[in-house]
Scaffold this motif. Structure first.
Motif, short mmCIF file in Angstrom:
data_model
loop_
_atom_site.label_atom_id
_atom_site.label_comp_id
_atom_site.label_asym_id
_atom_site.label_seq_id
_atom_site.Cartn_x
_atom_site.Cartn_y
_atom_site.Cartn_z
N VAL A 280 1.01 -1.48 -0.01
CA VAL A 280 -0.10 -0.11 -0.20
C VAL A 280 0.81 1.18 0.10
O VAL A 280 1.84 1.16 0.65
CB VAL A 280 -0.99 0.08 1.32
CG1 VAL A 280 -1.86 1.15 1.31
CG2 VAL A 280 -1.83 -1.29 1.06
N ARG A 281 0.54 2.29 -0.71
CA ARG A 281 1.33 3.53 -0.63
C ARG A 281 0.46 4.36 0.53
O ARG A 281 -0.58 4.39 0.52
CB ARG A 281 1.19 4.07 -1.93
CG ARG A 281 1.90 3.75 -3.07
CD ARG A 281 1.94 4.45 -4.62
NE ARG A 281 2.02 3.44 -5.40
CZ ARG A 281 2.24 3.71 -6.67
NH1 ARG A 281 2.22 4.92 -6.93
NH2 ARG A 281 2.29 2.78 -7.50
N TRP B 194 -9.85 14.10 -1.77
CA TRP B 194 -8.31 13.75 -2.27
C TRP B 194 -8.13 12.34 -2.98
O TRP B 194 -7.30 12.28 -3.77
CB TRP B 194 -7.42 13.80 -0.86
CG TRP B 194 -6.71 15.25 -0.51
CD1 TRP B 194 -7.42 16.21 0.00
CD2 TRP B 194 -5.58 15.43 -0.90
NE1 TRP B 194 -6.70 17.11 -0.03
CE2 TRP B 194 -5.35 16.75 -0.61
CE3 TRP B 194 -4.22 15.11 -1.36
CZ2 TRP B 194 -4.25 17.69 -0.55
CZ3 TRP B 194 -3.30 15.70 -1.72
CH2 TRP B 194 -3.18 17.05 -1.05
N GLY B 195 -9.01 11.44 -2.66
CA GLY B 195 -9.11 10.27 -3.25
C GLY B 195 -8.31 9.26 -2.81
O GLY B 195 -7.66 8.17 -3.49
N ALA C 287 -2.06 10.87 -10.25
CA ALA C 287 -2.54 12.18 -9.49
C ALA C 287 -2.36 12.35 -8.11
O ALA C 287 -1.92 13.54 -7.75
CB ALA C 287 -4.12 12.13 -10.10
N LEU C 288 -2.56 11.37 -7.47
CA LEU C 288 -2.41 11.76 -6.14
C LEU C 288 -1.10 11.93 -5.49
O LEU C 288 -0.56 12.72 -4.66
CB LEU C 288 -2.86 10.32 -5.29
CG LEU C 288 -3.50 10.52 -3.76
CD1 LEU C 288 -4.27 11.74 -3.41
CD2 LEU C 288 -4.20 9.22 -3.60
N GLY D 206 3.25 15.37 -3.68
CA GLY D 206 4.54 16.02 -3.99
C GLY D 206 4.45 17.57 -3.87
O GLY D 206 5.33 18.34 -3.37
N THR D 207 3.41 18.16 -4.39
CA THR D 207 3.13 19.74 -4.06
C THR D 207 3.09 20.12 -2.63
O THR D 207 3.78 20.91 -2.45
CB THR D 207 1.68 20.17 -4.70
OG1 THR D 207 1.70 19.41 -6.09
CG2 THR D 207 1.62 21.50 -4.77
#
Ligand SMILES: Cc1cc2nc3c(=O)[nH]c(=O)nc-3n(C[C@H](O)[C@H](O)[C@H](O)COP(=O)(O)OP(=O)(O)OC[C@H]3O[C@@H](n4cnc5c(N)ncnc54)[C@H](O)[C@@H]3O)c2cc1C
Length: 450
Positions: A30-31, A94-95, A419-420, A425-426
């Motif tokens: 899992v990330r 956020w997803g 995308a997540l 990263g941002t």
């Protein structure tokens, strides 16, 4: 179970409980984005455990570091839920497949006397900021509030953390008195026991004229939560636990020379010249778990400083529903948030009190349950892929049954994963974090941190 590339979970809080949950999940493919309000992720290990636990703190830092450096863990420092991120957004926009709250218990429980809050910093302090100050005050770059530590302070408490508060007061007072006699005695030497440390320097502790602080506790000394009886304890086990508590308290008193007033309830404030000058206290009558003031026993307890150390509860976060002093999480072994099926809690945020081990094992259990019950492996059967059609069909049926009984966490498409990752990263960029965990920690660690 191999869930590689299907799930992305947000963990709020990077200390013991948060890093353990992140590790368990990451080890299962899992990330995990670990969102931490501070630059350093060590939570109560750094800011709660008093700094004489030097070796233990170092070991726990190393454990947390190792977990947060695991592949698939994305550390996001200097990002606070409720300030930099909105809770509802995190859960619903956020997803993420799930959100795990591991943000601990940082709000001191109210002293419970109307009007007391007016005197915070003016004769009244709470345990969490006091210990934070104590742990960081020696750093050159420390810019938080500074506190005086007068002799004869009163500590309201009774638990282990309140004994630490008492120790800080006593160690600070003896250290100062010894210094005034040009005798430098280090923190670690005093922490081993004040009488022995003084005598090692040829000084009788009584000759320093320190009266000592007083710990007040509403029940009996033997009721102090310094040791816990097992669940459903027999009368013999309860009696034994009470003896252990009395022994612990006696040893602490012998080593740190403080007073204890048990069966004492705080009933009011003593205010002089706009400052808290002490407390009104009553003797208490104990009946079972109840402690009631005895009418006519009220008296004044003067003190230059009162420190309240009666427990910590989770901070209020905008959008997070509360159940009493805690977040609205279910009471079972998988604490689930009432307002959103995909939000869970681990560690101190659920247990309030506790210790390192409790936070660690709680987080391990919850994260393992999530893996077992709520994540569905890509091949649908939680094991290595099999080419055998019947096995696959059985596994798929099992996965469907599981999904129907428990519900599973949403999986993400490769595009959603990317995308997540980009959004995380941002956040990392905004915090100034390049992704190199070791370099970051080296950079944000005060050079003179103990
Ligand atoms: C005075 C004192 C002495 C103690 N002594 C001992 C001891 O001797 N032995 C022992 O085993 N235990 C001791 N403990 C208890 C132990 O330190 C804790 O139980 C344990 O470390 C809690 O771990 P946790 O990960 O659950 O919570 P925490 O360590 O509180 O971690 C929560 C993390 O979440 C972060 N966070 C909080 N809010 C947000 C937010 N809104 N957004 C993002 N991040 C957030 C925090 O910065 C922190 O890193 C002591 C505690 C205290 C206060």
């Amino acid at each position: 179970m191999e869930t590689e590339g299907q799930y992305f979970v947000a963990v709020v809080g990077g200390a013991v409980a948060g890093s353990v949950a992140a590790e368990v999940l990451a080890d299962h493919g899992v990330r995990v984005a670990v969102i931490e309000q501070n630059k350093r992720p060590y939570g109560k290990i750094e800011d709660g455990l008093p700094r004489w636990h030097a070796e233990q703190r170092k070991q726990e830092y190393a454990r947390i570091d190792a977990r947060l450096k695991k592949p698939r863990v994305y550390f996001v420092p200097s990002t606070k839920l409720g300030r930099d991120l909105d809770f509802q957004d995190l859960c619903n926009q956020w997803g993420f497949s799930a959100v795990i709250l591991a943000n601990g218990a940082w709000r001191d429980r109210d002293l419970g006397i109307p009007g007391a809050e007016e005197y915070v910093g003016c004769g009244l302090l709470y345990q969490n900021p006091f210990i934070y100050w104590y742990n960081h005050k020696a750093e050159t770059n420390y810019s938080g509030p500074q506190y005086d530590v007068p002799d004869q302070a009163v500590v309201v408490g009774g638990g282990l953390a309140s004994i630490d508060v008492v120790k800080v007061l006593q160690i600070e007072n003896y250290s100062r008195a010894l210094r005034e006699r040009s005798v430098e005695v280090g923190l670690h030497e005093l922490e081993k026991g004040i009488p022995a440390a003084c005598k090692a320097h040829g000084i009788e502790p009584q000759s320093l004229g320190i009266r000592g602080c007083t710990l007040i506790y509403r029940r009996r000394e033997q009721d102090m939560p310094l040791a816990q009886a097992p669940d459903n304890a027999t009368p013999e086990q309860i009696a034994k636990t009470e003896q252990v508590r009395l022994k612990m308290l006696r040893l602490a008193r012998d080593k740190y020379l403080f007073q204890v007033l048990d069966r004492t309830l705080t009933t009011g404030l003593l205010v002089e010249n706009g400052r808290l000058a002490g407390l009104k206290v009553s003797q208490s009558k104990i009946e079972g778990r109840k402690a009631e003031p005895i009418p006519g026993s009220e008296r004044e307890l003067r003190a230059p400083l009162v420190i309240s150390s009666i427990g910590s509860v989770p901070e209020i976060i905008p959008g997070v529903a509360m159940k009493g002093e805690y977040y609205a999480l279910t009471d079972d072994s998988l604490p689930r948030y009432a307002g959103c099926e995909r939000v869970f809690g681990v560690g101190n945020v659920v247990t309030g009190q506790g210790n390192i081990r409790v936070s660690q094992t709680h987080s391990q259990k919850v994260a393992s349950q999530l893996i077992k019950n709520y994540l569905v492996a890509r091949d649908g059967h939680g094991g290595a892929s099999s080419s055998h059609a019947a096995t696959e069909a059985r596994a798929a049926a099992r996965a469907t049954a599981l999904k129907e009984t428990l519900g599973t966490l949403p999986t993400l498409s490769p595009g959603e994963m990317v995308a997540l990752e980009r959004r995380i990263g941002t956040l990392q960029e905004r915090a100034g974090y390049s992704g190199d965990y070791d370099a970051w920690i080296a950079n944000v660690t005060p050079p003179d941190l103990e």
